[in-house]
Write an enzyme that holds these catalytic residues in place. Structure first.
Site, mmCIF file in Angstrom:
data_model
loop_
_atom_site.group_PDB
_atom_site.id
_atom_site.type_symbol
_atom_site.label_atom_id
_atom_site.label_comp_id
_atom_site.label_asym_id
_atom_site.label_seq_id
_atom_site.Cartn_x
_atom_site.Cartn_y
_atom_site.Cartn_z
ATOM 1 N N SER A 93 0.812 -1.224 0.000
ATOM 2 C CA SER A 93 0.000 0.000 0.000
ATOM 3 C C SER A 93 0.846 1.276 0.000
ATOM 4 O O SER A 93 0.381 2.318 -0.445
ATOM 5 C CB SER A 93 -0.925 0.009 1.210
ATOM 6 O OG SER A 93 -0.173 -0.055 2.401
ATOM 7 N N ASP A 153 -3.488 6.657 11.841
ATOM 8 C CA ASP A 153 -2.654 5.998 10.841
ATOM 9 C C ASP A 153 -1.338 6.769 10.734
ATOM 10 O O ASP A 153 -1.295 7.876 10.194
ATOM 11 C CB ASP A 153 -3.397 5.984 9.498
ATOM 12 C CG ASP A 153 -2.570 5.360 8.360
ATOM 13 O OD1 ASP A 153 -1.372 5.080 8.563
ATOM 14 O OD2 ASP A 153 -3.141 5.173 7.266
ATOM 15 N N HIS A 176 0.792 5.331 6.480
ATOM 16 C CA HIS A 176 0.632 5.859 5.117
ATOM 17 C C HIS A 176 0.906 7.362 5.108
ATOM 18 O O HIS A 176 1.171 7.944 6.152
ATOM 19 C CB HIS A 176 -0.778 5.526 4.624
ATOM 20 C CG HIS A 176 -1.039 4.043 4.608
ATOM 21 N ND1 HIS A 176 -1.715 3.392 5.611
ATOM 22 C CD2 HIS A 176 -0.670 3.099 3.722
ATOM 23 C CE1 HIS A 176 -1.764 2.096 5.343
ATOM 24 N NE2 HIS A 176 -1.126 1.887 4.205
#
Ligand SMILES: *[C@@H]1O[C@H](CO)[C@@H](O)[C@H](O)[C@H]1NC(C)=O
Ligand SMILES: *[C@@H]1O[C@H](CO)[C@@H](O)[C@H](O)[C@H]1NC(C)=O
Ligand SMILES: *[C@@H]1O[C@H](CO)[C@@H](O)[C@H](O)[C@H]1NC(C)=O
Ligand SMILES: *[C@@H]1O[C@H](CO)[C@@H](O)[C@H](O)[C@H]1NC(C)=O
Ligand SMILES: *[C@@H]1O[C@H](CO)[C@@H](O)[C@H](O)[C@H]1NC(C)=O
Ligand SMILES: *[C@@H]1O[C@H](CO)[C@@H](O)[C@H](O)[C@H]1NC(C)=O
Length: 454
Positions: free
Chosen positions: A192, A433, A436
């Site tokens: 990702s 998060d 990312h």
């Protein structure tokens, strides 16, 4: 390395547990860019697991009998239903490449002008040149990375330029990049984080071509953006472990155990082999504890268990074997992106504090800063493997420069695919998060490096 070990001992147990929890819940829950075409809802996707058992053909007949339903496509190798019949410790077996020598040869590294190391530098606030595109004007933006859309109001993270110490990075120019890509296939391959870089690339490039000359295929293992007027594609191939694994389903890869085929590169290489420019990454998936190896010659589904770095080394060797035997550096460019740092433990950049990257608004200015999330033995292993490939591969060494960007993560400003409990909502750090990167943001700069080196 000493520093890393020392720090690790000081970590409170709680922080570690928290870290593992967050990595698990975010990494395995991040598989979504389907809003690009808005095909399915998350519910539908998560419901696949309730279907009856599909047994794959390549597993031996001696495994316990199970009920069959017809698979959707011809069964090949490992998939999300694969299981080990039993598990033994790693035998020490290696892929052939690791045993034989490859051509030694000058390391091209990145073709740097003179002695200047472009990866050594600092972040400079620059709100005249940055961001390079606006979040809302990019039709390929992911809900996982669109931080402003999801409520982030401090937008400072968009305005930083990377300034190498003794030289300049080439200024981004989308038209010029398209010229470099004319008639070519550019493909990102990995997890990702690499997909984030791919989306960044689409956002950087798309405005330079008319809307009716661009198209994208639905989200799948291989997703293809096409620019008709340049006869070029910019693609992303989901292959989080590089080699074949039970996690190759682009949507459903949240599994109890990681099973990989350390000698199985063909599933993915058959899809990437025709690309002209390849950008690989792999790292965070190897940081979740041990993995299971299922060699292609194993007939009884007996897996070998190995620690994450060891597993990554075997996967890197299989990948390197492919590069060594298939890449002519005059015809194909191959890049490897080093590990993307995480900012899970605030104590590392602000001793005595608690929490993580939540509410961080500025980059770190200590030029030696290196977090414990970026594992040094892994970096050394990667360095060793890439070094043996000589001029066949260039490294995009983004780790140090991204280490500084504790402000660049989505934290709570992204779409989460599962409902959040009231308890979590009350404590934003608990579901932030810090893995990312918001777009526009840090991955745009990784792509500027690519532009510079092509
Ligand atoms: C899951 O799938 C089953 C059968 O396909 C269906 O009956 C059920 O309503 C689905 N559940 C959800 C939450 O979508
Ligand atoms: C297979 O199907 C039979 C009857 O259809 C059932 O009794 C059994 O529990 C099933 N086994 C598995 C592993 O699902
Ligand atoms: C850039 O930042 C400076 C200092 O924060 C501010 O004064 C200026 O208005 C900003 N310019 C733009 C174009 O946002
Ligand atoms: C971008 O590149 C194109 C093609 O090389 C050139 O014509 C154009 O002037 C460049 N734009 C800028 C802003 O430098
Ligand atoms: C488009 O690019 C492909 C390679 O990706 C090439 O084979 C083909 O000839 C090109 N077509 C045109 C019309 O240039
Ligand atoms: C990347 O750069 C770091 C220094 O920031 C260095 O220690 C490391 O060996 C480099 N990695 C590779 C794969 O070249």
């Amino acid at each position: 390395m000493q520093r890393w070990q020392k720090k690790k001992k000081q970590l409170p147990l709680l922080a570690l547990i928290f870290f593992v929890f967050i990595v698990f819940s975010i990494l395995y829950n991040e598989c979504n860019i389907r809003h690009i075409h808005g095909v399915q809802s998350e519910k539908d996707d998560n419901n696949h697991s309730h279907q009856s058992t599909v047994k794959i053909e390549s597993l031996p007949k001696s495994t316990p009998p199970q009920n069959f339903t017809l698979p959707k496509k011809p069964p090949v190798g490992l998939d999300k239903f694969s299981k080990c019949s039993s598990t033994v410790p790693y035998s020490g077996r290696r892929a052939a490449w690791a045993v034989h020598t490859v051509e030694s040869g000058g390391r091209r590294g990145a073709p740097e002008p003179e002695a200047c190391d472009l990866f050594s530098g600092k972040w400079v606030f620059d709100n005249t040149s940055y961001p390079l595109y606006s979040e809302s004007s990019c039709p390929y933006m992911s809900d996982q990375l669109a931080c402003r859309k999801h409520g982030r109001t401090d937008l400072g993270y968009q305005f930083w330029r990377w300034q190498p110490h003794n030289c300049n990075l080439k200024r981004w120019n989308a038209t010029e990049m398209w010229e470099k890509l004319r008639g070519k296939r550019l493909m990102f391959v990995g997890d990702s984080l690499n997909r984030g870089q791919w989306i960044s690339m689409l956002c950087l490039l798309q405005s330079a071509i008319p809307a009716d000359k661009q198209s994208i295929t639905p989200n799948a293992e291989l997703t293809i953006f096409t620019a008709e007027n340049y006869n070029a594609t910019v693609e992303f191939l989901w292959a989080p472990l590089l080699v074949e694994s039970n996690s190759d389903d682009v949507v459903e890869h949240r599994l109890d155990e990681r099973i990989l085929r350390p000698d199985g590169i063909l599933r993915h290489s058959s899809r990437w082999e025709h690309a002209d420019i390849l950008i690989f990454n792999s790292y965070l998936w190897w940081r979740q504890g041990s993995v299971k190896l299922l060699w292609s010659t194993e007939e009884n589904a007996v897996c070998e268990e190995i620690d994450g770095v060891g597993g990554m080394e075997l996967a890197m060797e299989a990948w390197a074997d492919w590069v060594a035997s298939h890449v002519d550096p005059l015809k194909k460019r191959v890049f490897f992106v080093t590990m993307s740092p995480t900012h899970q433990i605030k104590e590392e950049w602000e001793p005595g504090s608690q929490g993580n990257c939540y509410d961080e608004k500025l980059p770190i200015s200590d030029e030696k800063y290196w977090g414990t999330g970026s594992n040094l033995p892994t970096m050394q292993m990667v360095h060793k493997v890439l070094n043996r490939l000589g001029s066949k591969v260039s490294v995009l060494n983004i780790t140090q420069l991204s280490e500084y960007r504790k402000d660049g993560h989505p934290t709570i400003y992204r779409k989460f695919w599962e409902p959040l409990s009231a308890e979590k909502i009350a404590d934003p750090a608990s579901y932030s998060d810090c893995i990312h990167w918001c777009l526009p943001g840090v991955p745009d700069v990784w792509n500027e490096f690519l532009f510079h080196f092509l």
